[in-house]
Scaffold this active site. Structure first.
Site, PDB file in Angstrom:
ATOM      1  N   ASP A  93     -17.267 -14.679   3.064  1.00 36.04           N
ATOM      2  CA  ASP A  93     -17.892 -15.046   1.792  1.00 36.04           C
ATOM      3  C   ASP A  93     -18.795 -16.260   1.895  1.00 36.04           C
ATOM      4  OD1 ASP A  93     -15.395 -16.708   2.006  1.00 36.04           O
ATOM      5  OD2 ASP A  93     -16.184 -17.522   0.140  1.00 36.04           O
ATOM      6  N   ASP A  96     -16.717 -20.037   6.136  1.00 38.44           N
ATOM      7  CA  ASP A  96     -15.493 -19.870   6.916  1.00 38.44           C
ATOM      8  C   ASP A  96     -15.372 -18.424   7.381  1.00 38.44           C
ATOM      9  OD1 ASP A  96     -14.786 -18.514   4.612  1.00 38.44           O
ATOM     10  OD2 ASP A  96     -13.583 -20.155   3.807  1.00 38.44           O
ATOM     11  N   TYR A 244     -10.096 -18.855  -4.414  1.00 41.24           N
ATOM     12  CA  TYR A 244     -10.658 -17.963  -5.427  1.00 41.24           C
ATOM     13  C   TYR A 244      -9.581 -17.593  -6.431  1.00 41.24           C
ATOM     14  CZ  TYR A 244     -14.802 -17.910  -2.594  1.00 41.24           C
ATOM     15  OH  TYR A 244     -15.913 -18.304  -1.900  1.00 41.24           O
ATOM     16  N   GLU A 484     -22.528 -25.870   1.418  1.00 41.41           N
ATOM     17  CA  GLU A 484     -22.016 -24.575   1.872  1.00 41.41           C
ATOM     18  C   GLU A 484     -22.747 -23.434   1.177  1.00 41.41           C
ATOM     19  OE1 GLU A 484     -17.766 -22.432   2.947  1.00 41.41           O
ATOM     20  OE2 GLU A 484     -17.758 -24.023   1.440  1.00 41.41           O
TER      21      GLU A 484
END
Length: 507
Positions: A93, A96, A244, A484
């Site tokens: 996503d 990572d 999440y 990020e």
């Protein structure tokens, strides 16, 4: 003297051509504001190409022969084996190496919606956009292969985050997390149903068999989401939170999933479901943040299309619900609640704010399209807001993202002369397998993470979290809130860029 060289007819043509107002001259086509204005500072076509290319850098699994992001290699080839299920593929996503099903499904829905609304303008990029969608849907089909079970995560996020390693070197546990009847997750299941239904529309003409498979699976997954209700972060808290967590509940995903199934199937069951359950699922709430967690606004805009364009009168209220969202964004309107930075960027929150910029820009352009086709406007307590105004606001946000901002910094990696060089992304920051074939161990990568040197691999097209509320951006790798990238930041921008590239004559 020179004028006599032209016939009266030629003069009329020239007058029409030079007419400042660009009004309709008898017998000649008008130049509408959304068809090829003269000049744009940004190269939307280049940005579109890059925004789609980015997804190839996020791929998990066995990479295809035509993979364009060549510093990536195969990874996660045994994903799912712990549970005797094939979960190879899909997307990481963000920066990572975990595959989180909730944001992956939302990414898929928004990529699909981008193609549904603006794919006709994408020219050569349409095929690339479809491939980006299919990389996700192939995985979501694997994740939903068993009835009443969805595999919603691969990887132990805490263990993964304790390492700074390339996806190709992963040696942290590839734990498989699932929802089922006993541990439900109506939010992630509803979003997965939305993703499959939206994607079925993308492939309806080009691959009808695949499209039917997607829509049938979407129906089954939605039924499971609705029947076994509950947020997935209740049962799976230690795995999915704080990464999440479902903060907004699951009601928005049930409404969103039903809205997409209504659009994909035209089955009256879904319209009836929306009419009966809309209010209890939060159709009219004033939650004006659209992103991977809360889908209410997206559902309102999508359902307003059925009313405005398809004339489904039963969905009349959704025009009002959508208007409320629009009014919240318009600076100076009586219901305005949105905050903007001094440089003009929509600012919702300090962590990955750019996702709200891209999703809101997409909704503004999409709603402008629906309003235009219905010959109507938005009324914000006495202020009339036209589709043209919505397009201008969306363009301003996209232009800021691409470099029209106080720092003259593009927040899309690889676009423009100045862009983030130290993004919070493992694969981008560590030397590639081609350059450094030997394994880089779990913790030895942190020396790179903490270094000030630029990333060796350019993750072209990646949108980062973006500047703070004062338009500042430090470009530090350790600063994941601002540095990020994530798939759900790019997905809605694909549609917005396609529209802008087309309207400025770049496509």
């Amino acid at each position: 003297m020179a004028l006599s060289l032209f016939s009266p007819f030629t003069l009329l043509v020239l007058l029409c051509w030079f007419s400042a107002s660009l009004l309709l001259c008898d017998g000649f086509p008008a130049f509408h504001h959304h068809h090829h204005p003269r000049f744009a500072k940004q190269n939307y076509r280049d940005a579109l190409t890059k925004s789609i290319l980015y997804f190839e850098g996020q791929r998990s699994g066995k990479l295809p022969p035509h993979q364009r992001v060549t510093w990536r290699r195969n990874s996660g080839l045994s994903d799912g084996s712990a549970m005797h299920v094939d979960l190879v593929g899909g997307y990481y996503d963000a920066g990572d190496n975990v595959k989180f099903g909730f944001p992956m499904a939302f990414t898929t829905t928004m990529l699909s919606w981008s193609v549904i609304e603006f794919g006709g303008l994408m020219k050569g990029e349409l095929q690339n956009a479809k491939e980006a969608i299919r990389w996700a849907t192939d995985y979501l089909l694997k994740a939903t292969v068993h009835p009443d079970i969805i595999y919603v995560q691969v990887g132990d996020a805490n263990r993964d985050h304790a390492c700074w390693e390339r996806p190709e070197d992963m040696d942290t546990p590839r734990t498989v997390i699932k929802i089922d009847r006993n541990s439900p997750g109506s939010d992630v299941a509803g979003e997965t149903a939305a993703a499959l239904a939206a994607a079925s529309l993308v492939f309806r003409r080009s691959d009808p068999i695949y499209s039917k498979l997607l829509v049938r699976r979407a129906m089954r997954v939605f039924q499971f989401a609705d029947k076994y209700r509950g947020p997935y972060s209740n049962g799976l808290k230690k795995f999915v939170c704080p990464f999440y967590c479902s903060y907004s509940g699951y009601q928005d995903e049930l409404l969103w999933g039903a809205a997409w199934l209504h659009k994909a199937t035209r089955n009256p069951t879904y319209l009836n479901y929306i009419q009966v359950n809309g209010q209890t699922l939060g159709a009219a709430e004033y939650d004006n943040t659209f992103g991977w967690d809360n889908k209410h606004v997206g559902a309102r805009i999508l359902l307003s299309k059925a009313f405005l364009v398809q004339k489904v009168s039963a969905l009349h209220d959704y025009k009002g619900h959508a208007d409320n969202f629009i009014c919240s964004l318009i600076p100076g309107a009586s219901f305005s609640s949105a905050q903007y930075t001094p440089g003009g960027l929509l600012f919702k929150m300090s962590d990955s704010n750019m996702q709200y910029v891209t999703s809101t820009s997409f909704l503004l352009l999409t709603y402008a399209k629906y309003l235009t086709s219905a010959h109507t406007v938005v009324n914000c307590g006495g202020t009339t807001v036209t589709p043209k105004r919505l397009r201008a606001l969306a363009k301003k946000q996209v232009d800021y993202l691409l470099g029209d901002n106080p720092l003259k910094m593009s927040y899309m990696v690889g676009y423009g002369p100045r862009y983030p060089r130290r993004i919070h992304h493992r694969g981008s920051s560590l030397p590639s397998v081609a350059v450094h074939p030997a394994k880089i161990q779990c913790s030895s990568g942190f020396s790179v993470m903490n270094s000030p040197s630029p990333n060796p691999n350019i993750l072209v097209g990646a949108i980062v979290g973006g500047p703070d509320k004062h338009d500042r951006f430090p470009d530090q790798r350790s600063d994941y809130e601002q540095s990020e990238p994530a798939t759900y930041m790019n997905a809605p921008l694909v549609g917005a860029l396609a529209y802008l590239a087309h309207s400025f004559g770049q496509l």
